[in-house]
Design a protein around this motif. Structure first.
Motif, PDB file in Angstrom:
ATOM      1  N   PRO A  38      14.996 -97.683  29.316  1.00 57.32           N
ATOM      2  CA  PRO A  38      15.787 -96.928  31.101  1.00 57.32           C
ATOM      3  C   PRO A  38      16.900 -95.968  30.033  1.00 57.32           C
ATOM      4  CG  PRO A  38      17.280 -98.922  30.195  1.00 57.32           C
ATOM      5  CD  PRO A  38      15.284 -99.090  29.660  1.00 57.32           C
ATOM      6  N   SER A  39      17.185 -95.075  30.815  1.00 50.51           N
ATOM      7  CA  SER A  39      18.481 -93.905  30.203  1.00 50.51           C
ATOM      8  C   SER A  39      19.847 -94.418  30.467  1.00 50.51           C
ATOM      9  CB  SER A  39      18.378 -92.516  30.378  1.00 50.51           C
ATOM     10  OG  SER A  39      17.019 -92.299  30.316  1.00 50.51           O
ATOM     11  N   PRO A  40      20.483 -94.464  29.098  1.00 47.76           N
ATOM     12  CA  PRO A  40      22.143 -94.985  29.420  1.00 47.76           C
ATOM     13  C   PRO A  40      22.307 -94.279  30.414  1.00 47.76           C
ATOM     14  CG  PRO A  40      21.632 -95.197  27.616  1.00 47.76           C
ATOM     15  CD  PRO A  40      20.574 -94.733  27.852  1.00 47.76           C
ATOM     16  N   LEU A  41      23.127 -93.046  30.998  1.00 51.05           N
ATOM     17  CA  LEU A  41      24.088 -92.475  31.116  1.00 51.05           C
ATOM     18  C   LEU A  41      22.860 -92.473  33.119  1.00 51.05           C
ATOM     19  CD1 LEU A  41      24.536 -89.261  28.792  1.00 51.05           C
ATOM     20  CD2 LEU A  41      25.715 -91.431  29.982  1.00 51.05           C
ATOM     21  N   LEU A  42      21.876 -92.541  32.895  1.00 49.92           N
ATOM     22  CA  LEU A  42      21.341 -93.081  34.101  1.00 49.92           C
ATOM     23  C   LEU A  42      21.580 -93.553  35.066  1.00 49.92           C
ATOM     24  CD1 LEU A  42      17.651 -91.057  33.397  1.00 49.92           C
ATOM     25  CD2 LEU A  42      20.269 -89.582  34.043  1.00 49.92           C
ATOM     26  N   TYR A  43      22.095 -94.862  34.228  1.00 49.76           N
ATOM     27  CA  TYR A  43      22.403 -95.984  35.352  1.00 49.76           C
ATOM     28  C   TYR A  43      23.912 -96.640  35.086  1.00 49.76           C
ATOM     29  CZ  TYR A  43      21.383 -99.004  31.165  1.00 49.76           C
ATOM     30  OH  TYR A  43      21.811-100.090  29.513  1.00 49.76           O
ATOM     31  N   MET A  44      24.424 -96.261  33.819  1.00 50.30           N
ATOM     32  CA  MET A  44      25.920 -96.720  33.131  1.00 50.30           C
ATOM     33  C   MET A  44      26.338 -96.545  33.897  1.00 50.30           C
ATOM     34  SD  MET A  44      25.821 -97.790  29.136  1.00 50.30           S
ATOM     35  CE  MET A  44      24.724 -98.172  27.917  1.00 50.30           C
ATOM     36  N   ARG A  45      27.866 -97.240  34.292  1.00 53.05           N
ATOM     37  CA  ARG A  45      29.139 -96.746  35.336  1.00 53.05           C
ATOM     38  C   ARG A  45      29.464 -95.997  34.450  1.00 53.05           C
ATOM     39  NH1 ARG A  45      32.961-100.074  38.804  1.00 53.05           N
ATOM     40  NH2 ARG A  45      34.864 -99.059  38.256  1.00 53.05           N
TER      41      ARG A  45
ATOM     42  N   ASP B 239      27.357-106.990  35.278  1.00 57.05           N
ATOM     43  CA  ASP B 239      28.092-105.850  36.066  1.00 57.05           C
ATOM     44  C   ASP B 239      26.283-105.229  35.299  1.00 57.05           C
ATOM     45  OD1 ASP B 239      28.745-103.089  36.414  1.00 57.05           O
ATOM     46  OD2 ASP B 239      30.431-102.690  35.602  1.00 57.05           O
ATOM     47  N   LYS B 240      25.271-104.643  35.197  1.00 57.83           N
ATOM     48  CA  LYS B 240      24.291-104.159  34.974  1.00 57.83           C
ATOM     49  C   LYS B 240      24.691-102.920  34.872  1.00 57.83           C
ATOM     50  CE  LYS B 240      20.576-106.965  37.426  1.00 57.83           C
ATOM     51  NZ  LYS B 240      19.423-106.633  38.664  1.00 57.83           N
ATOM     52  N   SER B 241      25.383-102.087  35.487  1.00 57.81           N
ATOM     53  CA  SER B 241      25.761-100.883  34.867  1.00 57.81           C
ATOM     54  C   SER B 241      27.098-100.580  34.205  1.00 57.81           C
ATOM     55  CB  SER B 241      26.476 -99.982  36.154  1.00 57.81           C
ATOM     56  OG  SER B 241      27.482-100.826  36.247  1.00 57.81           O
ATOM     57  N   MET B 242      27.346-101.901  33.240  1.00 61.51           N
ATOM     58  CA  MET B 242      28.540-101.862  32.356  1.00 61.51           C
ATOM     59  C   MET B 242      28.542-101.098  31.022  1.00 61.51           C
ATOM     60  SD  MET B 242      29.913-105.277  29.819  1.00 61.51           S
ATOM     61  CE  MET B 242      28.429-104.607  28.690  1.00 61.51           C
ATOM     62  N   PHE B 243      29.082 -99.987  30.748  1.00 58.61           N
ATOM     63  CA  PHE B 243      29.403 -99.134  29.999  1.00 58.61           C
ATOM     64  C   PHE B 243      29.391 -99.365  28.205  1.00 58.61           C
ATOM     65  CE2 PHE B 243      30.797 -95.596  27.036  1.00 58.61           C
ATOM     66  CZ  PHE B 243      29.905 -94.472  27.747  1.00 58.61           C
ATOM     67  N   VAL B 244      28.759 -99.304  27.815  1.00 59.75           N
ATOM     68  CA  VAL B 244      28.623 -99.376  26.774  1.00 59.75           C
ATOM     69  C   VAL B 244      28.044 -98.272  25.549  1.00 59.75           C
ATOM     70  CG1 VAL B 244      27.825-100.415  24.608  1.00 59.75           C
ATOM     71  CG2 VAL B 244      28.125-101.150  26.592  1.00 59.75           C
TER      72      VAL B 244
ATOM     73  N   LYS C 283      16.564 -99.603  23.287  1.00 58.26           N
ATOM     74  CA  LYS C 283      16.276-100.826  24.303  1.00 58.26           C
ATOM     75  C   LYS C 283      17.507 -99.815  25.460  1.00 58.26           C
ATOM     76  CE  LYS C 283      14.272-104.806  22.304  1.00 58.26           C
ATOM     77  NZ  LYS C 283      14.018-105.615  22.424  1.00 58.26           N
ATOM     78  N   GLY C 284      18.015 -98.594  25.436  1.00 56.92           N
ATOM     79  CA  GLY C 284      18.812 -98.633  26.160  1.00 56.92           C
ATOM     80  C   GLY C 284      19.893 -98.800  26.716  1.00 56.92           C
ATOM     81  N   GLU C 285      20.129 -99.628  25.928  1.00 52.82           N
ATOM     82  CA  GLU C 285      21.568-100.865  26.287  1.00 52.82           C
ATOM     83  C   GLU C 285      22.611-100.218  25.981  1.00 52.82           C
ATOM     84  OE1 GLU C 285      21.254-103.380  28.394  1.00 52.82           O
ATOM     85  OE2 GLU C 285      19.890-104.139  27.877  1.00 52.82           O
TER      86      GLU C 285
END
Length: 527
Positions: free
Chosen positions: A17-24, A287-292, A312-314
């Motif tokens: 997954p693309s992080p900036l597309l799912y992260m908060r 929170d699946k959208s937790m930002f890192v 892996k997009g985490e």
């Protein structure tokens, strides 16, 4: 059997997954562009307030600017009373216990931190915790154990025979005791130290007690093996270490109300553990959208890409290669070809993994050398605004503004730069939306257009690195802002004096003074 095999193949070749597309990237329900700020410099202290109180007083202004996330300095107790937290002593002490002769950290007390976080959340701003998980410093006692000195330039090569040394590896936390965590750290929880108290000798010593596995293999291969960075290096393969750090991740989010993390120095931490820590902390937080965002400090994109793949997009990654391009542009001045400014950067090849920045606490010119080396790569004032225009107004990557560039401070402040960054932040919030069209016209001046969306009109941007002693040279660049803007007049956002008429096909001739930036917006919205 066939269906299971087909399922395995489909998952094996899935893109992460693309992080900036799912992260908060900020509180839900906001339509404005998200924006992060790093709210500290290396040497920052307020004249009359604790740092947490200072942050709290600035929250309303940050919210008004459109800041959606604040990266705060490490909140944990440091090895020194004025330590920044990167000299991590106790992650569980947020300024609550008497350790190192003080209750408060450099930044303030636990109560001040929690109240500041509460005020930020009430103003629609998310908090990011700076997690220092690689090492510890400031042990309470020494311990005697067997160790092997290794070469500074290649940690896989011994610099002498095994020997008994005394290392500062016993962390008992007398002020905290067993509150929050019962783990008291000892030499079995570490892989190496940088000091032998017996001989009072500084060096890198790999702990070599029976049954020890040495350096982790899942780290950056620089210097042979870059597991050891400084202080007392944590062994992230130890079950008790894993349990403690995983518990801390969930606890610190719950305690502060934070919604994500900045991970310090990940090239030195076991990759498998770091990935596990992110995944399990995200799951524990519910929170699946937790930002890192992770710090892998290298200007070489080829070294960073395998790390991006491994995670892996985490997590997102700070775009250090882009920062290095900015630094080079500021040093080379007119000789730098602006058309190459995005070459070999994360934002160019994996834009949804990139957190872009111009400078931070590590790059400031006064940042002290670590182990004889410095991360100094400050972007000079002659290119600072151009760099900010690129990260704030183009439609790729997620920008982070630096406190040192925006707030008065003794390290790196320029009132003119701060004023212009504020104008660029305003342009980002109100105009920088929609597709990005680049106009790479000339080595010394380039432009781009944001096409706008259903509720924002877009903008045209031109920037120059041409040095002009006369102060009057003007670049002109013809760019298309779309036929929907035909007949409109665009006004200059940065200087409030220019006008550009858009023709029937959507074209206009936009200008910019040499060695400067100009942002053009439709007149009816340029106030």
């Amino acid at each position: 059997m066939f269906s299971k095999l087909a399922s395995w193949f489909s998952h094996a070749f899935e893109s992460p997954p693309s992080p900036l597309l799912y992260m908060r990237l900020g509180p839900e329900g906001r339509d404005d562009n998200p924006l992060m700020i790093q709210f500290f410099t290396w040497d920052c202290l307020h004249n009359s307030l604790s740092w947490w109180k200072h942050f709290e007083t600035e929250v309303p202004r940050l919210a008004e600017l459109g800041i959606t996330q604040v990266w705060l300095p490490p909140p944990n107790k440091a090895a020194e009373p004025k330590g920044r937290g990167y000299d991590a002593y106790d992650l569980w002490d947020l300024g609550e216990f008497v350790h190192k002769g003080t209750v408060a950290t450099r930044w303030g007390t636990r109560e001040e931190l929690l109240h500041a976080c509460k005020v930020a959340n009430e103003h629609g701003i998310d908090i990011l915790i700076d997690a220092v998980l690689n090492h510890k410093l400031g042990a309470d006692h020494t311990e005697t154990f067997r160790a092997v000195p290794v070469q500074e330039s290649n940690r896989l090569r011994n610099a002498g025979p095994p020997r008994q040394i005394q290392g500062w590896t016993s962390f008992d936390y007398p002020g905290r005791g067993d509150k929050y965590s019962t783990l008291h750290w000892h030499h079995e929880h570490f892989t190496g130290v940088d000091w032998d108290q017996t001989t009072r000798t500084k060096g890198i010593y790999r702990i070599a007690e029976p049954g020890r596995r040495g350096w982790s293999r899942n780290v950056d291969p620089e210097l042979g093996n870059y597991d050891f960075l400084l202080g007392v290096d944590i062994d992230h393969r130890h079950p008790e270490v894993q349990e403690d750090l995983l518990s801390w991740g969930k606890w610190v989010l719950q305690t502060t109300g934070a919604t994500g993390f900045r991970l310090d120095a990940i090239k030195h931490i076991d990759r498998k553990f770091t990935l596990k820590w992110i995944q399990e902390t995200r799951a524990a937080a519910g929170d699946k959208s937790m930002f890192v965002v992770s710090e892998y400090w290298s200007g070489n994109l080829k070294l960073i890409l395998p790390y991006i793949k491994a995670f892996k997009g985490e997590t997102t990654f700070f775009d250090v290669p882009l920062h290095m391009n900015f630094n080079q542009a500021s040093r080379e001045r007119t000789r730098y070809d602006l058309r190459k400014i995005l070459n070999n950067t994360i934002v160019q090849v994996k834009p949804n993994d990139a957190v872009t920045f111009v400078d931070n606490h590590d790059t400031a010119s006064l940042f002290p050398a670590v182990e004889g080396k410095s991360l100094e790569s400050w972007v000079g004032d002659n290119f600072k605004i151009q760099a900010y225009a690129i990260i704030l107004l183009r439609g790729y990557g997620y920008p982070c503004v630096f406190y040192g560039d925006l707030y008065p401070n003794k390290e790196c402040y320029s009132e003119n730069i701060a004023r212009n960054i504020t104008l660029l932040i305003e342009a980002r919030r109100h105009f920088a939306y929609g597709a990005t069209d680049d106009y790479l016209a000339h080595p010394n001046y380039i432009g781009f257009v944001r096409r706008g969306d259903a509720t924002h009109s877009g903008c045209a941007v031109i920037l120059s690195n041409k040095e002009d002693d006369s102060g009057g040279h003007i670049h002109e660049l013809r760019m298309n802002v779309g036929v929907e803007n035909a007949g409109k007049t665009y006004a200059s956002h940065m200087t409030k004096h220019g006008r550009v008429e858009i023709d029937a096909a959507g074209w206009g001739t936009f200008s910019c003074f040499a060695n400067n930036v100009q942002v053009w917006t439709p007149l009816e919205q340029a106030d």
